[in-house]
Structures are given as structure tokens and as C-alpha cells.
Design an enzyme around this catalytic site. Structure first.
Site, PDB file in Angstrom:
ATOM      1  N   ASP A   1      22.886  83.195  80.583  1.00 16.04           N
ATOM      2  CA  ASP A   1      23.357  83.335  81.963  1.00 16.04           C
ATOM      3  C   ASP A   1      23.098  82.050  82.732  1.00 16.04           C
ATOM      4  O   ASP A   1      23.928  81.572  83.496  1.00 16.04           O
ATOM      5  CB  ASP A   1      22.574  84.446  82.674  1.00 16.04           C
TER       6      ASP A   1
ATOM      7  N   LYS B   1      44.118 109.615  79.389  1.00 16.52           N
ATOM      8  CA  LYS B   1      42.875 108.896  79.078  1.00 16.52           C
ATOM      9  C   LYS B   1      43.029 107.467  79.595  1.00 16.52           C
ATOM     10  O   LYS B   1      43.740 106.650  79.020  1.00 16.52           O
ATOM     11  CB  LYS B   1      42.604 108.901  77.582  1.00 16.52           C
TER      12      LYS B   1
ATOM     13  N   ARG C   1      27.829 103.235  82.009  1.00 12.91           N
ATOM     14  CA  ARG C   1      27.528 104.145  80.903  1.00 12.91           C
ATOM     15  C   ARG C   1      26.309 103.686  80.109  1.00 12.91           C
ATOM     16  O   ARG C   1      25.511 104.488  79.669  1.00 12.91           O
ATOM     17  CB  ARG C   1      28.749 104.249  79.990  1.00 12.91           C
TER      18      ARG C   1
ATOM     19  N   GLU D   1      36.614 106.855  85.794  1.00  9.68           N
ATOM     20  CA  GLU D   1      36.992 105.609  85.134  1.00  9.68           C
ATOM     21  C   GLU D   1      37.395 104.569  86.177  1.00  9.68           C
ATOM     22  O   GLU D   1      38.198 104.849  87.063  1.00  9.68           O
ATOM     23  CB  GLU D   1      38.178 105.918  84.202  1.00  9.68           C
TER      24      GLU D   1
ATOM     25  N   LYS E   1      45.146 110.304  70.815  1.00 11.37           N
ATOM     26  CA  LYS E   1      45.669 108.963  71.057  1.00 11.37           C
ATOM     27  C   LYS E   1      47.185 108.932  70.856  1.00 11.37           C
ATOM     28  O   LYS E   1      47.724 109.678  70.047  1.00 11.37           O
ATOM     29  CB  LYS E   1      45.005 107.959  70.101  1.00 11.37           C
TER      30      LYS E   1
ATOM     31  N   CYS F   1      29.192  98.534  44.673  1.00 12.18           N
ATOM     32  CA  CYS F   1      28.165  97.691  44.083  1.00 12.18           C
ATOM     33  C   CYS F   1      26.879  98.494  44.213  1.00 12.18           C
ATOM     34  O   CYS F   1      26.581  99.025  45.278  1.00 12.18           O
ATOM     35  CB  CYS F   1      28.051  96.383  44.864  1.00 12.18           C
TER      36      CYS F   1
ATOM     37  N   CYS G   1      21.738  92.915  46.388  1.00 13.96           N
ATOM     38  CA  CYS G   1      23.026  92.251  46.651  1.00 13.96           C
ATOM     39  C   CYS G   1      22.943  91.670  48.070  1.00 13.96           C
ATOM     40  O   CYS G   1      22.725  92.403  49.035  1.00 13.96           O
ATOM     41  CB  CYS G   1      24.165  93.260  46.556  1.00 13.96           C
TER      42      CYS G   1
HETATM   43  S1  IVH Z   1      36.146 113.061  79.502  1.00 10.57           S
HETATM   44  C1  IVH Z   1      32.150 114.049  77.288  1.00 10.57           C
HETATM   45  N1  IVH Z   1      38.366 112.371  80.657  1.00 10.57           N
HETATM   46  O1  IVH Z   1      37.130 107.918  77.612  1.00 10.57           O
HETATM   47  C2  IVH Z   1      33.209 113.036  77.337  1.00 10.57           C
HETATM   48  N2  IVH Z   1      37.112 110.661  79.575  1.00 10.57           N
HETATM   49  O2  IVH Z   1      35.850 108.161  74.764  1.00 10.57           O
HETATM   50  C3  IVH Z   1      33.734 112.931  78.690  1.00 10.57           C
HETATM   51  N3  IVH Z   1      38.082 108.436  79.730  1.00 10.57           N
HETATM   52  O3  IVH Z   1      33.772 107.230  78.098  1.00 10.57           O
HETATM   53  C4  IVH Z   1      34.912 112.120  78.758  1.00 10.57           C
HETATM   54  N4  IVH Z   1      39.847 109.000  80.923  1.00 10.57           N
HETATM   55  O4  IVH Z   1      35.328 106.482  79.871  1.00 10.57           O
HETATM   56  C5  IVH Z   1      37.312 111.949  79.949  1.00 10.57           C
HETATM   57  N5  IVH Z   1      40.352 111.952  81.757  1.00 10.57           N
HETATM   58  C6  IVH Z   1      39.301 111.492  81.047  1.00 10.57           C
HETATM   59  C7  IVH Z   1      39.129 110.132  80.686  1.00 10.57           C
HETATM   60  C8  IVH Z   1      38.018 109.759  79.937  1.00 10.57           C
HETATM   61  C9  IVH Z   1      39.202 108.009  80.339  1.00 10.57           C
HETATM   62  C10 IVH Z   1      37.141 107.585  78.969  1.00 10.57           C
HETATM   63  C11 IVH Z   1      35.714 107.720  79.408  1.00 10.57           C
HETATM   64  C12 IVH Z   1      34.913 108.019  78.189  1.00 10.57           C
HETATM   65  C13 IVH Z   1      35.851 107.721  77.094  1.00 10.57           C
HETATM   66  C14 IVH Z   1      35.598 108.696  75.970  1.00 10.57           C
END
Ligand code: IVH
Length: 677
Positions: free
Chosen positions: A35, A119, A140, A177, A309, A426, A432
Site C-alpha cells: 500500500d 443475480k 463479506r 449487492e 447461471k 501420480c 512429487c
Molecule cells: S442470496 C445465502 N440473492 O451472489 C446466500 N445473492 O454466490 C445469499 N447475489 O454473495 C445470497 N444477487 O453477493 C442472493 N438476489 C440475490 C443476489 C445474490 C447477487 C450475490 C451475493 C452472494 C453471491 C452468492
């Protein structure tokens, strides 16, 4: 420096250096200067600009973020862990997800509603409101402990500082988020690869004023601790918090079955590119919060939610070479070195070929034109070959029979299927060098020793300089030698020293997971830690005589099977492993295993089940026992306290055995009474 041109050139050099370090940090997640060194560079640039006003007109520095993101935020424990989500990639994965839920809850009509939500591809944060006032804001972190980024979060307009309306919970932890809109990102793009990296960098600024310069936005999607808890469903929760001033994503929808899941998925996928924020799939959550709590979590993710996804992005490229990589368990993975190609915004130059059989089946050759795909954070893979474009002289790829270390590799016979494994291995373990190096990377990783600043790339660097060769070496690093290496400074050395010192105190279950016995993942490591309780007892595994006795007892543990037992045995049959583990233990303070939820209904009790239940699955019954402080056993022995007999096809022999040993047995109906159901 007097000449204007000289100054400009010097200045440009510094700017390029700054850009290089920005890129290393934000896009490669691999800063190589401290830093302090970064701040120094930044200051030099500002000084130059102040002394030479003409430099500002070049407009070169305007797009770089204020300062190196800080790692020095105060650490605060989350009120409830921030878990991650497991992934689904296709219809079948979603079918499995829904089936598993129905099985766990022992529901046969399959009428479960899901809340579907985009998501958002951003950075998660948790906000704590006490009596309606925002009092804490955390990143987080590792999911258990986050960093105090409240002041930075407060600069985000969409985050309410005070909740609107009356009747808000006295304690309210909200999760959401943070993201940058696509249009806003274009304006500040600078050296960032994508909006997510830019949002992450901005949130980690030491000076909130720097954060406020970047237009961060926010969607709320979930909750942590809530007192008093009044919500009934996820969808109702989202509606309610809208009135309290939170921004929720407008594309949420309740869906009732697999068909609706699929059509919502295609719909959102079709409008995805028109949205002003990046999304990489949809999250599906069981809507009923009571069912959510019955389902509970596995060690890293809830059973009640999944990230479905969007289908993988594909691209066509050419294979330049095929190399092999050796994993920490000795598995040999072939990897295609491909002509770099952009897939979903990321430049890909390596793609996995999985294993020997896969190469044979698809007849993949060096020089072939192939289609590759990349889905989310999964490793890019080669999916098909365009043989029409193949050079006539190309030859079939011959898979090497030897490991990179020179040892002959083997395909083992799978114990359950009795068939030969597809994967070559292996079997040299720590002998190794390639396996040993991967084992070190595992040991320092998040779920193991969790040593900040000692990532995969640093291990590679220290390995090639012979500074680290086995796990115990981590705890006697010669810092003087590292200090002289490029990319290291006083500050980064100090941070590394602190992180390593901190990791010396470790929980028994983490330790067992870290030493990397094959087939012993986090869950199994916990079960074993519960059995051994202290590192001293665990060390009894070193001597063959006591090991045999221990292994006989392990079969009683629910979750530990013959595969795990054989694997533990073969790990400790190897004297080198014992020596390595002993040396590591000498450097550490390993904490005894504490039974959680001691005060539960089944504290210090052991339970076993036979037969099926009407109202719940075996898995739910097991997690109920564990959440109430008890332990589930897999066989009848004197150590068993209660045998619970389900109505559906209990094993007579088990009931007889239990009665002979004077073990208490209870009927299904009494089991429900015991649980107040
Ligand atoms: S629920 C217990 N809802 O995805 C898990 N997550 O891989 C709670 N994320 O760390 C997550 N949009 O940052 C949830 N509508 C949504 C979301 C969401 C984005 C992100 C979140 C989380 C990651 C999970």
C-alpha cells in the site's frame, strides 16, 4: 529535469506504472507492491502535476481510482455468516435442486414456491440497522468476519441511513449487492476490466470521499439477523422493505414449478443485455421462510437457494499445445493452451480437457479448431472440435503416462463402481514436487489456514526460490530473503508475517481439512474433529497399532464411510506424510474441538435412526439432532443413547441389538413429541 519533453516522458512512465499496479490489483487480484509503495507512486504523480500544470492537460491520470484499495479495515464478526450459493447450469441441475428439497422435507406433492431474483454481479455487503438507524456496514470478508466499510457505504445514495415508516425491527441486518451501472462504468472505466472490479476497488478506498466520486448503486436481496422476526415469505420480505426505503430489483417473481423456473430464466436472459447492470443468472430461493429454516445450510451454502447461471458463453479458437497439470491429489488434468480469445468479457488462453478419456472420445489434437465455453467462475472448457478445419498431417494426441515429476501414473479402480477411473494419478504424494506445491496452495487457502497475502502466485514464487517446500516451512519463512524480492516491501512483509502468525492458532477441524487427506472435505473434517476432540488424540493415528483400533471406531460415525477410512489409512501408512504432519503440528497451537449448541435438547447425546419417517427425511432428522447439540451414529454400540424407530421399514435386527444392549428406543410419534412437532 528541465526539458518539457523529458518531464512528459517521465510522467508517462509513472502513469503507466500506476496503471500496471491498478491492473494487478483490481483485475488480477494480485498486487505486487505494498500500500505504502503505491501511495508513494501516486504522490509522485500528483507532485509532478502540481509542479507542471501542462501535465494535467494530458488528462492521463483522471481515470485512475484515488488510492490503492485498503486491506486495513476493522474486522467485525457477522451476526450471521454470509454464505455463498451453489450453482446450477441447466434444467437438469434445477430438477436435482427441486428434488433434493422435496426429499429433504419429505414432501411428495412437490408444491414449493420459489422467489426468483436476478443475480447481480457486484459486491455483497451487509447493513445493520438498530432501531431504524444504519449503525454498521460490512463487506463479506470470509463470510464469518467482514470488514467495517460503513463510511464508504454511507456515501451510496440508494442506501437508506434511516428506515422510513414505523414498525421496523429493532435489529435489522439487510444484505444486498453494490454495483456500478453499465452506462456509469463507461464514464469511469479507466483500467478496470469490468464494473464489478471497479465497484470492489471503489468500496475499499481508505477515504470515503474517493468512494463517493464513483456512482455506486445498491439492490437489497436478503436478511441476516432480524429481531423481532415477522416475515413469512421471501417475496413478502422484499415488498415490505421497499416501503422502508430499500431499493429492490424490479424483476423478482414468484414461480411455482420447473416449467415456470425455465420460462422465467429464458425471459430474463432475453432482456439481459438491455439492463443497465450485469447479471450472471437468477437466484431461486424457497419462498416460505419456515421451509427455509427447516432446510438449513450445508457448510458453505443454504439448501434452500441456488444460483441458476445463464448458459455459458462460447467462442472458437485454436489449440496451440496440450500440457498436463498435476493437482494436490495427484490427479493429472490435460489443459489446452489456446490462441487467446475473449469469452464473456474475459480473455481466455487455457481451457481444460478434463481427462484422457475425454480427449480420446472427442479426438482432440494439437492444432485443432475448437469451440470453448466459460460459465461464470468455472474454468473454461473445450466442448467440441471442428474436424473439417483440421490439418491433414495432424496426429492423434498421445496422453503422457508419466507425471511431470517423472513417476508413472495410474488409473485406480473406483471402489463403488468397480470400474477404472477416468483420471490418471501420480501416487507420489509429497515426493512429487508438483503435488507438494499444490498441497501448499491448499493449506494456505481460505477454508484451510486462510493466510492473507499468501495466495497461489506467492506460493509459486516462494516455491521456485526454494523458500517453502513443505507446510511447516510456512512458519519459518526467512523474511529477510523475501524482502529483497521484486514486489515485496516492508509493509507487505509485515502484513504477511502478521497473517502467518495469526494462522498458527487453528481449530482442529480446519487443521484436519488442511492436511489434505483425500476424500476428507470440510464436512468430514468436522465429523473427525468431533470424534478426536484434541490434536493429541488425533496423533494416535500415527502409530499403526492404535490406528487400526481408531479406524474400526470411525465406522460408527455417520458421514464417514469405508472410502474415507481407507483414505485416512493410506495417508498415514506413508511415513513422509506423518513426518510432515508432525513438523507442522510443532509450529501450531491447535484448539480442541468445541461441540456447538451444547445447550440443545440432545446435548452430549448420541442418536441413531432406523426406518423412514412420515414428516421428514433422514437428512432433516440428522440436522435437527446436530443443531440441537447431539451426534448421529451409524451403527449400534454401547455408546448409543437413543434409537429412533421410523414407521416405514425399520430394521428388526437393529431394534433387537439395541434392546440387548439396553439402549432406549423410541417410536416415530415420540420422536415428534420430543421435537415439539
Ligand atoms: S442470496 C445465502 N440473492 O451472489 C446466500 N445473492 O454466490 C445469499 N447475489 O454473495 C445470497 N444477487 O453477493 C442472493 N438476489 C440475490 C443476489 C445474490 C447477487 C450475490 C451475493 C452472494 C453471491 C452468492
Amino acid at each position: 529535469m528541465s526539458n518539457k519533453l523529458e518531464i512528459i516522458n517521465f510522467y508517462k512512465k509513472k502513469i503507466n506504472l500506476l496503471k500496471k499496479h491498478n491492473k494487478l490489483y483490481f483485475n488480477n487480484d494480485n498486487p505486487i507492491i505494498s500500500d505504502a509503495a503505491y501511495d508513494h507512486l501516486k504522490k509522485e504523480i500528483i507532485n509532478l502535476e502540481e509542479k507542471n500544470h501542462f501535465l494535467k492537460k494530458l488528462n492521463l491520470n483522471s481515470k485512475t481510482v484515488g488510492s490503492f484499495p485498503s486491506n486495513k479495515f476493522k474486522k467485525i464478526k457477522h451476526l450471521k455468516p454470509m454464505l455463498s450459493l451453489s450453482n446450477a447450469f441447466n434444467k437438469n441441475d434445477m430438477k436435482d435442486f427441486v428434488n433434493k428439497i422435496n426429499n429433504f422435507l419429505n414432501i411428495r406433492d412437490g408444491k414449493i414456491e420459489f422467489s426468483s431474483e436476478p443475480k447481480i454481479d457486484g459486491i455483497s455487503a451487509t447493513l445493520i440497522y438498530e432501531n431504524g438507524i444504519l449503525t454498521k456496514g460490512l463487506s463479506r470478508g470470509d463470510g464469518i468476519v467482514g470488514e467495517d466499510i460503513l463510511e464508504n457505504l454511507k456515501t451510496i445514495e440508494e442506501i437508506p441511513k434511516k428506515l422510513k415508516g414505523g414498525n421496523v425491527p429493532s435489529l435489522f441486518e439487510i444484505r444486498g449487492e453494490i454495483y456500478i451501472g453499465k452506462k456509469d462504468f463507461e464514464k469511469i472505466r479507466g483500467d478496470f476490466a469490468n464494473p464489478r472490479n471497479a465497484a470492489g476497488g471503489s468500496l475499499r478506498q481508505k477515504d470515503p470521499k474517493e468512494t463517493s466520486k464513483i456512482p455506486l448503486k445498491y439492490f437489497a436481496y436478503g436478511f441476516g439477523a432480524v429481531e423481532p422476526m415477522t416475515f413469512i415469505t421471501q417475496s413478502e420480505f422484499l415488498e415490505k422493505i421497499k416501503n422502508w426505503g430499500f431499493v429492490i430489483n424490479p424483476l423478482g417473481k414468484v414461480v411455482k414449478n420447473l416449467n415456470e423456473i425455465e420460462s422465467q430464466h429464458s425471459y430474463i436472459d432475453s432482456i439481459r443485455s438491455s439492463l443497465d447492470y450485469d447479471i450472471d443468472g437468477l437466484v431461486y430461493k424457497v419462498n416460505d421462510l419456515k421451509l427455509q429454516s427447516r432446510l438449513g445450510n450445508t457448510s458453505n451454502s443454504p439448501r434452500w437457494a441456488i444460483a441458476y447461471k445463464f448458459s455459458a458463453e462460447k467462442a472458437v479458437t485454436k489449440i496451440k499445445d496440450i500440457i498436463i497439470q498435476v493437482g494436490r491429489t495427484g490427479a493429472i488434468t490435460p489443459v489446452a493452451k489456446v490462441q487467446p480469445v475473449t469469452v464473456g468479457g474475459v480473455v481466455v488462453s487455457n481451457a481444460t480437457l478434463h481427462n484422457e478419456d475425454e480427449i480420446k472420445r472427442k479426438d482432440i489434437r494439437i492444432g485443432d479448431t475448437v469451440q470453448i465455453q466459460r460459465a461464470g467462475d468455472v474454468i473454461p472448457q473445450v466442448i467440441s472440435v471442428d474436424s473439417s478445419k483440421r490439418n491433414q498431417n495432424s496426429k492423434k494426441y498421445i496422453f503422457p503416462e508419466k507425471c511431470l515429476c517423472g513417476a508413472v501414473t495410474q488409473k485406480e479402480i473406483n471402489k463403488s463402481t468397480k470400474k477404472k477411473d477416468a483420471v490418471r494419478r501420480c501416487l507420489k504424494g509429497y515426493d512429487c514436487d508438483f503435488i507438494a506445491r499444490e498441497k501448499l496452495k491448499h493449506i494456505v487457502s481460505k477454508d484451510a489456514f486462510n493466510i492473507d497475502g499468501l495466495g497461489k502466485k506467492v506460493i509459486d514464487q516462494l516455491w521456485s526460490l526454494r523458500l517453502i517446500r513443505k507446510p511447516s516451512d510456512i512458519f519459518k519463512i526467512n523474511y529477510n530473503k523475501i524482502e529483497k524480492l521484486e514486489g515485496w516491501g516492508e509493509l507487505s512483509i509485515n502484513n504477511l508475517r502478521k497473517a502467518i502468525d495469526k494462522s498458527k492458532i487453528i481449530d482442529l477441524d480446519r487443521f484436519i481439512f488442511s492436511i489434505g487427506i483425500r476424500h476428507i472435505g470440510q464436512e468430514n473434517a468436522k465429523i473427525l474433529a468431533g470424534f478426536f476432540k484434541s490434536i493429541n488424540k488425533f496423533c494416535d493415528l500415527f502409530s499403526e497399532k492404535s490406528r487400526i483400533k481408531i479406524l474400526e471406531n470411525l465406522i460408527e460415525l455417520d458421514g464417514i464411510g469405508q472410502i474415507q477410512i481407507d483414505s485416512i489409512n493410506s495417508f498415514f501408512l506413508n511415513n513422509k506424510n506423518i513426518e510432515i504432519v508432525k513438523k507442522l503440528i510443532d509450529k501450531l497451537k491447535i484448539k480442541d474441538f468445541k461441540i456447538q449448541n451444547r445447550k440443545g435438547k440432545f446435548s452430549n447425546k448420541t442418536i441413531m435412526f432406523t426406518g423412514g419417517f412420515e414428516k421428514m427425511s433422514r437428512s432433516e432428522a440428522k440436522s435437527l439432532v446436530e443443531n440441537n447439540g447431539g451426534k448421529v451414529l451409524g451403527t449400534i454400540s454401547k455408546k448409543l443413547d437413543i434409537l429412533v424407530i421410523g414407521n416405514s421399514k425399520p430394521t428388526k435386527k437393529k431394534i433387537e441389538n439395541a434392546k440387548q444392549l439396553n439402549i432406549k428406543t423410541i417410536k416415530e410419534s415420540d420422536w415428534y413429541k420430543l421435537l415439539d412437532l
